[in-house]
Design a protein around this motif. Structure first.
Motif, PDB file in Angstrom:
ATOM      1  N   MET A 165      -3.286  24.446  21.069  1.00 35.16           N
ATOM      2  CA  MET A 165      -4.236  23.526  20.042  1.00 35.16           C
ATOM      3  C   MET A 165      -5.558  24.443  20.075  1.00 35.16           C
ATOM      4  O   MET A 165      -5.946  25.250  20.856  1.00 35.16           O
ATOM      5  N   SER A 166      -6.166  24.129  18.949  1.00 34.41           N
ATOM      6  CA  SER A 166      -7.431  24.860  18.932  1.00 34.41           C
ATOM      7  C   SER A 166      -8.501  24.260  19.576  1.00 34.41           C
ATOM      8  O   SER A 166      -8.438  23.288  20.078  1.00 34.41           O
ATOM      9  N   ASN A 167      -9.644  25.001  19.777  1.00 38.48           N
ATOM     10  CA  ASN A 167     -10.852  24.539  20.290  1.00 38.48           C
ATOM     11  C   ASN A 167     -11.442  23.353  19.706  1.00 38.48           C
ATOM     12  O   ASN A 167     -12.006  22.648  20.510  1.00 38.48           O
ATOM     13  N   HIS A 168     -11.411  23.423  18.435  1.00 39.33           N
ATOM     14  CA  HIS A 168     -12.068  22.483  17.551  1.00 39.33           C
ATOM     15  C   HIS A 168     -11.192  20.950  18.025  1.00 39.33           C
ATOM     16  O   HIS A 168     -11.790  19.974  18.182  1.00 39.33           O
ATOM     17  N   SER A 169      -9.915  21.017  18.004  1.00 33.71           N
ATOM     18  CA  SER A 169      -8.975  19.775  18.334  1.00 33.71           C
ATOM     19  C   SER A 169      -9.191  19.355  19.423  1.00 33.71           C
ATOM     20  O   SER A 169      -9.072  18.203  19.761  1.00 33.71           O
ATOM     21  N   ASP A 170      -9.464  20.362  20.539  1.00 31.11           N
ATOM     22  CA  ASP A 170      -9.623  19.746  21.788  1.00 31.11           C
ATOM     23  C   ASP A 170     -11.032  18.990  22.002  1.00 31.11           C
ATOM     24  O   ASP A 170     -10.979  18.107  22.761  1.00 31.11           O
ATOM     25  N   ARG A 171     -12.103  19.411  21.275  1.00 27.02           N
ATOM     26  CA  ARG A 171     -13.383  18.984  21.348  1.00 27.02           C
ATOM     27  C   ARG A 171     -13.199  17.468  20.852  1.00 27.02           C
ATOM     28  O   ARG A 171     -13.913  16.471  21.341  1.00 27.02           O
ATOM     29  N   ILE A 172     -12.550  17.402  19.714  1.00 27.60           N
ATOM     30  CA  ILE A 172     -12.325  15.937  18.970  1.00 27.60           C
ATOM     31  C   ILE A 172     -11.548  15.136  20.082  1.00 27.60           C
ATOM     32  O   ILE A 172     -12.063  13.835  20.085  1.00 27.60           O
ATOM     33  N   GLN A 173     -10.444  15.465  20.728  1.00 27.11           N
ATOM     34  CA  GLN A 173      -9.732  14.691  21.627  1.00 27.11           C
ATOM     35  C   GLN A 173     -10.836  14.198  22.648  1.00 27.11           C
ATOM     36  O   GLN A 173     -10.668  13.176  23.384  1.00 27.11           O
ATOM     37  N   MET A 174     -11.251  15.187  23.468  1.00 35.90           N
ATOM     38  CA  MET A 174     -12.282  14.902  24.302  1.00 35.90           C
ATOM     39  C   MET A 174     -13.417  13.810  23.863  1.00 35.90           C
ATOM     40  O   MET A 174     -13.632  13.055  24.887  1.00 35.90           O
ATOM     41  N   ILE A 175     -14.099  14.012  22.869  1.00 33.76           N
ATOM     42  CA  ILE A 175     -15.135  13.110  22.178  1.00 33.76           C
ATOM     43  C   ILE A 175     -14.411  11.682  22.326  1.00 33.76           C
ATOM     44  O   ILE A 175     -14.875  10.735  22.736  1.00 33.76           O
ATOM     45  N   LYS A 176     -12.990  11.746  21.675  1.00 30.59           N
ATOM     46  CA  LYS A 176     -12.432  10.359  21.397  1.00 30.59           C
ATOM     47  C   LYS A 176     -12.327   9.818  22.934  1.00 30.59           C
ATOM     48  O   LYS A 176     -12.324   8.312  22.922  1.00 30.59           O
TER      49      LYS A 176
END
Length: 66
Positions: free
Chosen positions: A1-12
């Motif tokens: 996974m990319s860093n951007h999608s990790d951040r989105i999942q973490m924010i959710k």
């Protein structure tokens, strides 16, 4: 996974656990103030919800530092 999608999942996850923590705390405080009986599950749900939220906050801060 990319860093951007990790951040989105973490924010959710942060939003969901934050909302769940607020709801659980409000129900707990309402029942406590009105003198209703508090079950063991209700008492244990407060630290579990807060622990999950604080754990995600810690992971999010670590992810944002990289």
């Amino acid at each position: 996974m990319s860093n951007h999608s990790d951040r989105i999942q973490m924010i959710k996850g942060l939003y969901l656990t934050g909302i769940a923590s607020v709801v659980i705390l409000s129900v707990f405080i309402y029942q406590w103030i009105t003198g209703m009986q508090l079950d063991t599950g209700e008492i244990l749900s407060v630290p579990i919800a807060l622990g999950a939220f604080l754990s995600l906050v810690k992971k999010y801060r670590k992810l944002s530092l990289t």
